[in-house]
Write a protein that holds these residues in place. Structure first.
Motif, mmCIF file in Angstrom:
data_model
loop_
_atom_site.group_PDB
_atom_site.id
_atom_site.type_symbol
_atom_site.label_atom_id
_atom_site.label_comp_id
_atom_site.label_asym_id
_atom_site.label_seq_id
_atom_site.Cartn_x
_atom_site.Cartn_y
_atom_site.Cartn_z
ATOM 1 N N GLN A 1 -69.441 -65.047 17.955
ATOM 2 C CA GLN A 1 -70.514 -64.931 16.981
ATOM 3 C C GLN A 1 -70.895 -63.489 16.686
ATOM 4 O O GLN A 1 -71.504 -63.212 15.660
ATOM 5 C CB GLN A 1 -71.756 -65.681 17.481
ATOM 6 N N THR A 2 -70.557 -62.574 17.612
ATOM 7 C CA THR A 2 -70.974 -61.185 17.463
ATOM 8 C C THR A 2 -69.835 -60.246 17.838
ATOM 9 O O THR A 2 -68.857 -60.646 18.471
ATOM 10 C CB THR A 2 -72.169 -60.858 18.379
ATOM 11 N N GLU A 3 -70.003 -58.993 17.463
ATOM 12 C CA GLU A 3 -69.020 -57.970 17.817
ATOM 13 C C GLU A 3 -68.938 -57.804 19.333
ATOM 14 O O GLU A 3 -67.848 -57.637 19.890
ATOM 15 C CB GLU A 3 -69.393 -56.640 17.139
ATOM 16 N N ASP A 4 -70.063 -57.867 20.030
ATOM 17 C CA ASP A 4 -70.045 -57.754 21.492
ATOM 18 C C ASP A 4 -69.253 -58.895 22.122
ATOM 19 O O ASP A 4 -68.505 -58.688 23.079
ATOM 20 C CB ASP A 4 -71.470 -57.721 22.054
ATOM 21 N N GLN A 5 -69.402 -60.109 21.601
ATOM 22 C CA GLN A 5 -68.632 -61.244 22.111
ATOM 23 C C GLN A 5 -67.140 -61.062 21.834
ATOM 24 O O GLN A 5 -66.302 -61.413 22.665
ATOM 25 C CB GLN A 5 -69.119 -62.546 21.493
ATOM 26 N N ARG A 6 -66.805 -60.510 20.650
ATOM 27 C CA ARG A 6 -65.395 -60.272 20.337
ATOM 28 C C ARG A 6 -64.788 -59.313 21.349
ATOM 29 O O ARG A 6 -63.726 -59.558 21.897
ATOM 30 C CB ARG A 6 -65.244 -59.713 18.921
ATOM 31 N N ILE B 1 -68.056 -62.370 11.415
ATOM 32 C CA ILE B 1 -69.171 -61.658 12.046
ATOM 33 C C ILE B 1 -69.982 -60.917 10.985
ATOM 34 O O ILE B 1 -71.222 -60.953 10.994
ATOM 35 C CB ILE B 1 -68.665 -60.709 13.146
ATOM 36 N N ARG C 1 -72.093 -63.370 9.143
ATOM 37 C CA ARG C 1 -73.221 -63.781 9.967
ATOM 38 C C ARG C 1 -74.295 -62.701 9.984
ATOM 39 O O ARG C 1 -75.488 -62.991 9.888
ATOM 40 C CB ARG C 1 -72.728 -64.083 11.383
ATOM 41 N N GLU C 2 -73.877 -61.435 10.127
ATOM 42 C CA GLU C 2 -74.842 -60.331 10.132
ATOM 43 C C GLU C 2 -75.570 -60.229 8.799
ATOM 44 O O GLU C 2 -76.753 -59.903 8.752
ATOM 45 C CB GLU C 2 -74.136 -59.012 10.444
#
Length: 165
Positions: free
Chosen positions: A147-152, A38, A41-42
């Motif tokens: 793909q993102t911290e929110d998804q994790r 992540i 990606r960021e």
């Protein structure tokens, strides 16, 4: 790995309680490296460029050994190239200023959770408690790709555990 294992068992007196090797694949990669994927990606960089091993693509492997000392167990792990022998192969590593579980600077903790403890509750409580204490980098990765911290954070409870033994 073999030298470290020898030091912990023969010199310091620990007892081997589990050994596993040649671990690879998407669930293992996700469990160990999702938070750093992540970050890559960021930053819009290739994860390999910041030293993350690729346990999904077949070029790296993970070897584990657990050593018990009375009431606690330590986990030894080594990322290595797939063509290197388990325990004796050279670690896969880019320059030391990169981040990855393959390097000694990042902290990685493995918990054994008794069957009567809800693992999802445990990891959510652990993350929340650490965040309240200002330790915002304490994160429990999931076995699914995100793909993102929110998804994790939103991953279903079925994605919380990766049982090795």
């Amino acid at each position: 790995m073999d030298r470290a294992f020898e030091a912990y068992t023969q010199v310091l007196g620990g007892n081997e309680v589990m050994r596993d090797g040649d671990l690879h694949g998407l669930p293992i990669h996700n469990t160990l490296i999702t938070d750093q994927d992540i970050v890559a990606r960021e930053l819009k960089v290739d994860p390999r460029s910041i030293g993350l091993p690729d346990l999904t693509g077949g070029t790296q492997r993970l070897d584990l050994r657990f050593v018990q000392f009375d009431i606690f167990v330590i986990e030894l792990f080594q990322h290595r190239k797939a063509d290197q022998p388990m325990g004796r192969g050279n670690s896969w590593a880019e320059p030391r200023d990169h981040m990855s579980p393959a390097y000694p600077r990042p902290m990685h903790i493995c918990y054994y959770i008794h069957d009567d403890v809800n693992f999802s509750t445990f990891i959510n409580d652990l993350e929340a408690l650490c965040a309240r204490g200002g330790m915002t980098l304490v994160k429990a990765n999931r076995v699914v790709s995100v793909q993102t911290e929110d998804q994790r954070k939103a991953a279903p409870p079925s994605a919380d555990a990766n049982k090795i033994a």
